[in-house]
Design a protein around this motif. Structure first.
Motif, mmCIF file in Angstrom:
data_model
loop_
_atom_site.group_PDB
_atom_site.id
_atom_site.type_symbol
_atom_site.label_atom_id
_atom_site.label_comp_id
_atom_site.label_asym_id
_atom_site.label_seq_id
_atom_site.Cartn_x
_atom_site.Cartn_y
_atom_site.Cartn_z
ATOM 1 N N ASP A 1 3.930 14.649 57.076
ATOM 2 C CA ASP A 1 4.029 13.557 56.126
ATOM 3 C C ASP A 1 3.820 12.226 56.847
ATOM 4 N N ASP A 2 2.785 11.499 56.424
ATOM 5 C CA ASP A 2 2.496 10.213 57.053
ATOM 6 C C ASP A 2 3.559 9.169 56.751
ATOM 7 N N ASN A 3 4.343 9.385 55.651
ATOM 8 C CA ASN A 3 5.290 8.358 55.228
ATOM 9 C C ASN A 3 6.607 8.426 55.987
ATOM 10 N N VAL A 4 6.858 9.493 56.741
ATOM 11 C CA VAL A 4 8.100 9.632 57.479
ATOM 12 C C VAL A 4 7.973 8.914 58.816
ATOM 13 N N VAL A 5 8.910 8.088 59.119
ATOM 14 C CA VAL A 5 8.878 7.337 60.358
ATOM 15 C C VAL A 5 9.211 8.263 61.522
ATOM 16 N N THR A 6 8.395 8.235 62.542
ATOM 17 C CA THR A 6 8.621 9.050 63.729
ATOM 18 C C THR A 6 8.708 8.143 64.937
ATOM 19 N N THR A 7 9.414 8.623 65.912
ATOM 20 C CA THR A 7 9.566 7.833 67.127
ATOM 21 C C THR A 7 8.336 7.915 68.011
ATOM 22 N N ALA A 8 7.614 9.030 67.922
ATOM 23 C CA ALA A 8 6.432 9.176 68.759
ATOM 24 C C ALA A 8 5.252 8.425 68.143
ATOM 25 N N ARG A 9 4.384 7.949 68.971
ATOM 26 C CA ARG A 9 3.227 7.198 68.516
ATOM 27 C C ARG A 9 2.116 8.149 68.077
ATOM 28 N N ARG A 10 1.591 7.920 66.879
ATOM 29 C CA ARG A 10 0.526 8.774 66.374
ATOM 30 C C ARG A 10 -0.768 8.517 67.128
ATOM 31 N N VAL A 11 -1.572 9.565 67.193
ATOM 32 C CA VAL A 11 -2.881 9.443 67.828
ATOM 33 C C VAL A 11 -3.824 8.718 66.873
ATOM 34 N N SER A 12 -4.569 7.746 67.364
ATOM 35 C CA SER A 12 -5.496 7.000 66.522
ATOM 36 C C SER A 12 -6.680 7.873 66.128
ATOM 37 N N ILE A 13 -7.392 7.443 65.085
ATOM 38 C CA ILE A 13 -8.571 8.184 64.640
ATOM 39 C C ILE A 13 -9.629 8.198 65.733
ATOM 40 N N ALA A 14 -9.763 7.078 66.463
ATOM 41 C CA ALA A 14 -10.770 7.019 67.525
ATOM 42 C C ALA A 14 -10.490 8.049 68.615
ATOM 43 N N ARG A 15 -9.216 8.168 69.029
ATOM 44 C CA ARG A 15 -8.865 9.156 70.058
ATOM 45 C C ARG A 15 -9.033 10.576 69.522
ATOM 46 N N GLY A 16 -8.621 10.778 68.268
ATOM 47 C CA GLY A 16 -8.804 12.094 67.671
ATOM 48 C C GLY A 16 -10.269 12.458 67.533
ATOM 49 N N TYR A 17 -11.106 11.473 67.183
ATOM 50 C CA TYR A 17 -12.552 11.703 67.078
ATOM 51 C C TYR A 17 -13.145 12.113 68.416
ATOM 52 N N ARG A 18 -12.770 11.397 69.476
ATOM 53 C CA ARG A 18 -13.290 11.749 70.807
ATOM 54 C C ARG A 18 -12.855 13.146 71.200
#
Length: 453
Positions: A7-24
């Motif tokens: 769920d994107d709406n739940v706040v997490t302590t870990a930093r999400r991977v950006s689309i650019a990093r995921g794309y690479r």
């Protein structure tokens, strides 16, 4: 734990991977596969070898559009390659790349690891879709560039004869060839989007991998049937054919633009369906193997509805009815091509120059010797071409047997007189040369959008 990673709406302590990093990351995963590397290598090398090899043969693929001109110019080769790619290569490439980009995670059982690392199904979908798009564009670019280089190196940068017989300069031919390949990207993207949808809905099932190829095959079979022109143009695969309208003067842009718009609409719709199904998926079930019911209700039925809607919209927007192949269109196409090619033959024989306006070429065509209505596809068309030469008392005439395909392509086969179109060679002051009037290709515009002047 499940709610945290899905769920994107739940706040997490870990930093999400950006689309650019995921794309690479997804791009590296794709390119590291041996079959993708082989495809990239084949697309950037094989077309050049094919075009160069065929151009040096005594027998040319004259049944393929522009195949009969592969001895004359290097720009015919990439068009022959495009015709083959639209029929076979591009559907298979989209199947291998887009049709497997999600299913591979199901086979390997790596969804949980990927979700823990990225923490967003939306970003995963975007990264995978963009990575597959990049690879597909790389493959298409390889096919286009390789075949063009192979043709120009093997044959030369010579003028190209268009589908109505007019001569395109090398620069104009190069631009039109590039534009034709760019236009073919639209149906390629539509097949890729269908591949994404199949990969999402069918899981590790091999049907997801085969879906773009099967859809392309079905559309090719449909194009061979005597369907109404509105149905033909409403299929996304028609843009694999309609690029030939670029090689007439004036360009036949109506069918081409319609095919591109339809393809892009299918691309957006199939991608949106794949996205909605993906973000609603239950990733906690490691035995998930696709949902047959969901594939039908959320995947197949919306596309069937889209097909019906595009048919209705195209019918209303264009006013197209019937096959789109009428007697006056066939006669106009044959007469125009004959006049242009007669001038070419005149230059070969070093006869006094003549213009199309002076020739005043006309064609009288019928079907089945007048026993059938002069409309629709068939190999039973017969035309008598009449033209006038300055200073000549009597007009000249030539007979052609025509094969008109349902998509509007005309193949004209000369049936005499021998001095004009009855033999495949003409005797010139410098030796025998191919007779441009013996056999030639033409194109009937299925929509009434081009000026008849």
């Amino acid at each position: 734990m499940t709610a945290t990673i899905t769920d994107d709406n739940v706040v997490t302590t870990a930093r999400r991977v950006s689309i650019a990093r995921g794309y690479r990351f997804e791009l590296v995963k794709l390119v590291s596969q041996w079959r993708i590397r082989l495809l990239v290598l084949a697309c950037w090398i094989a077309p050049a070898l094919f075009v160069a090899g065929v151009s040096q043969q005594s027998t040319l693929p004259s049944d393929t559009l522009f195949g009969r001109w592969m001895h004359a110019t290097g720009w015919a080769g990439p068009l022959v390659t495009l015709g083959f790619a639209g029929t076979w290569a591009l559907p298979l490439l989209t199947s291998v790349v887009a049709g497997d980009v999600f299913a591979s995670e199901d086979r390997l059982g790596t969804w949980r690891h990927l979700l823990v690392a990225v923490r967003s199904p939306r970003r995963i979908f975007a990264a995978k879709a963009l990575a597959s798009l990049t690879v597909i564009l790389l493959l298409v670019a390889g096919l286009a560039c390789s075949s063009a280089v192979g043709g120009v190196v093997a044959v030369g940068n010579q003028p190209l004869v268009g589908l109505d017989g007019h001569l395109l300069t090398p620069g104009d031919a190069a631009g039109k060839v590039l534009l034709a390949w760019v236009c073919a990207l639209a149906p390629t993207l539509a097949l890729a989007a269908i591949g994404l949808l199949g990969s999402v809905t069918l899981g590790r099932s091999p049907m997801g991998l085969l879906l773009p190829a099967l859809v392309a095959l079905a559309m090719q079979l449909a194009q061979m049937l005597p369907l109404p022109v509105a149905v033909r143009l409403a299929l996304p695969g028609y843009a694999f054919i309609s690029w030939n309208g670029l090689f007439t003067s004036p360009a036949q842009l109506g069918p081409l633009l319609t095919g591109i718009v339809v393809s892009l609409v299918w691309t957006v719709a199939a991608t949106a369906l794949a996205y909605l199904l993906f973000i609603r998926r239950d990733f906690t079930n490691p035995a998930y193997d696709g949902s047959g019911r969901r594939a039908i209700t959320a995947g197949l039925l919306p596309l069937v509805g889209l097909a019906a809607l595009t048919v209705a919209v195209v019918t209303v927007a264009t006013g197209a009815t019937g096959s789109g192949i009428q007697q006056d269109k066939v006669q106009r196409s044959v007469a125009t091509a004959f006049a242009h090619l007669y001038r070419m033959q005149t230059q070969q024989l070093h006869r006094p120059a003549v213009t199309e306006a002076q020739l005043k070429a006309t064609a009288a065509c019928n079907k089945s010797d007048g026993q059938a209505a002069p409309q629709g596809a068939g190999n039973d068309w017969r035309c008598v071409v009449t033209w006038h030469l300055p200073g000549a008392a009597a007009p000249g005439t030539a007979i052609y047997q025509l094969d008109v395909t349902p998509d509007g392509r005309i193949t004209a086969d000369g049936d005499g007189p021998k001095e004009v179109n009855g033999y495949f060679l003409v005797r010139t002051p410098t030796g025998d040369a191919p007779n441009p009037l013996w056999q030639f290709d033409g194109n009937v515009e299925l929509l009434d959008t081009t000026s008849k002047g």
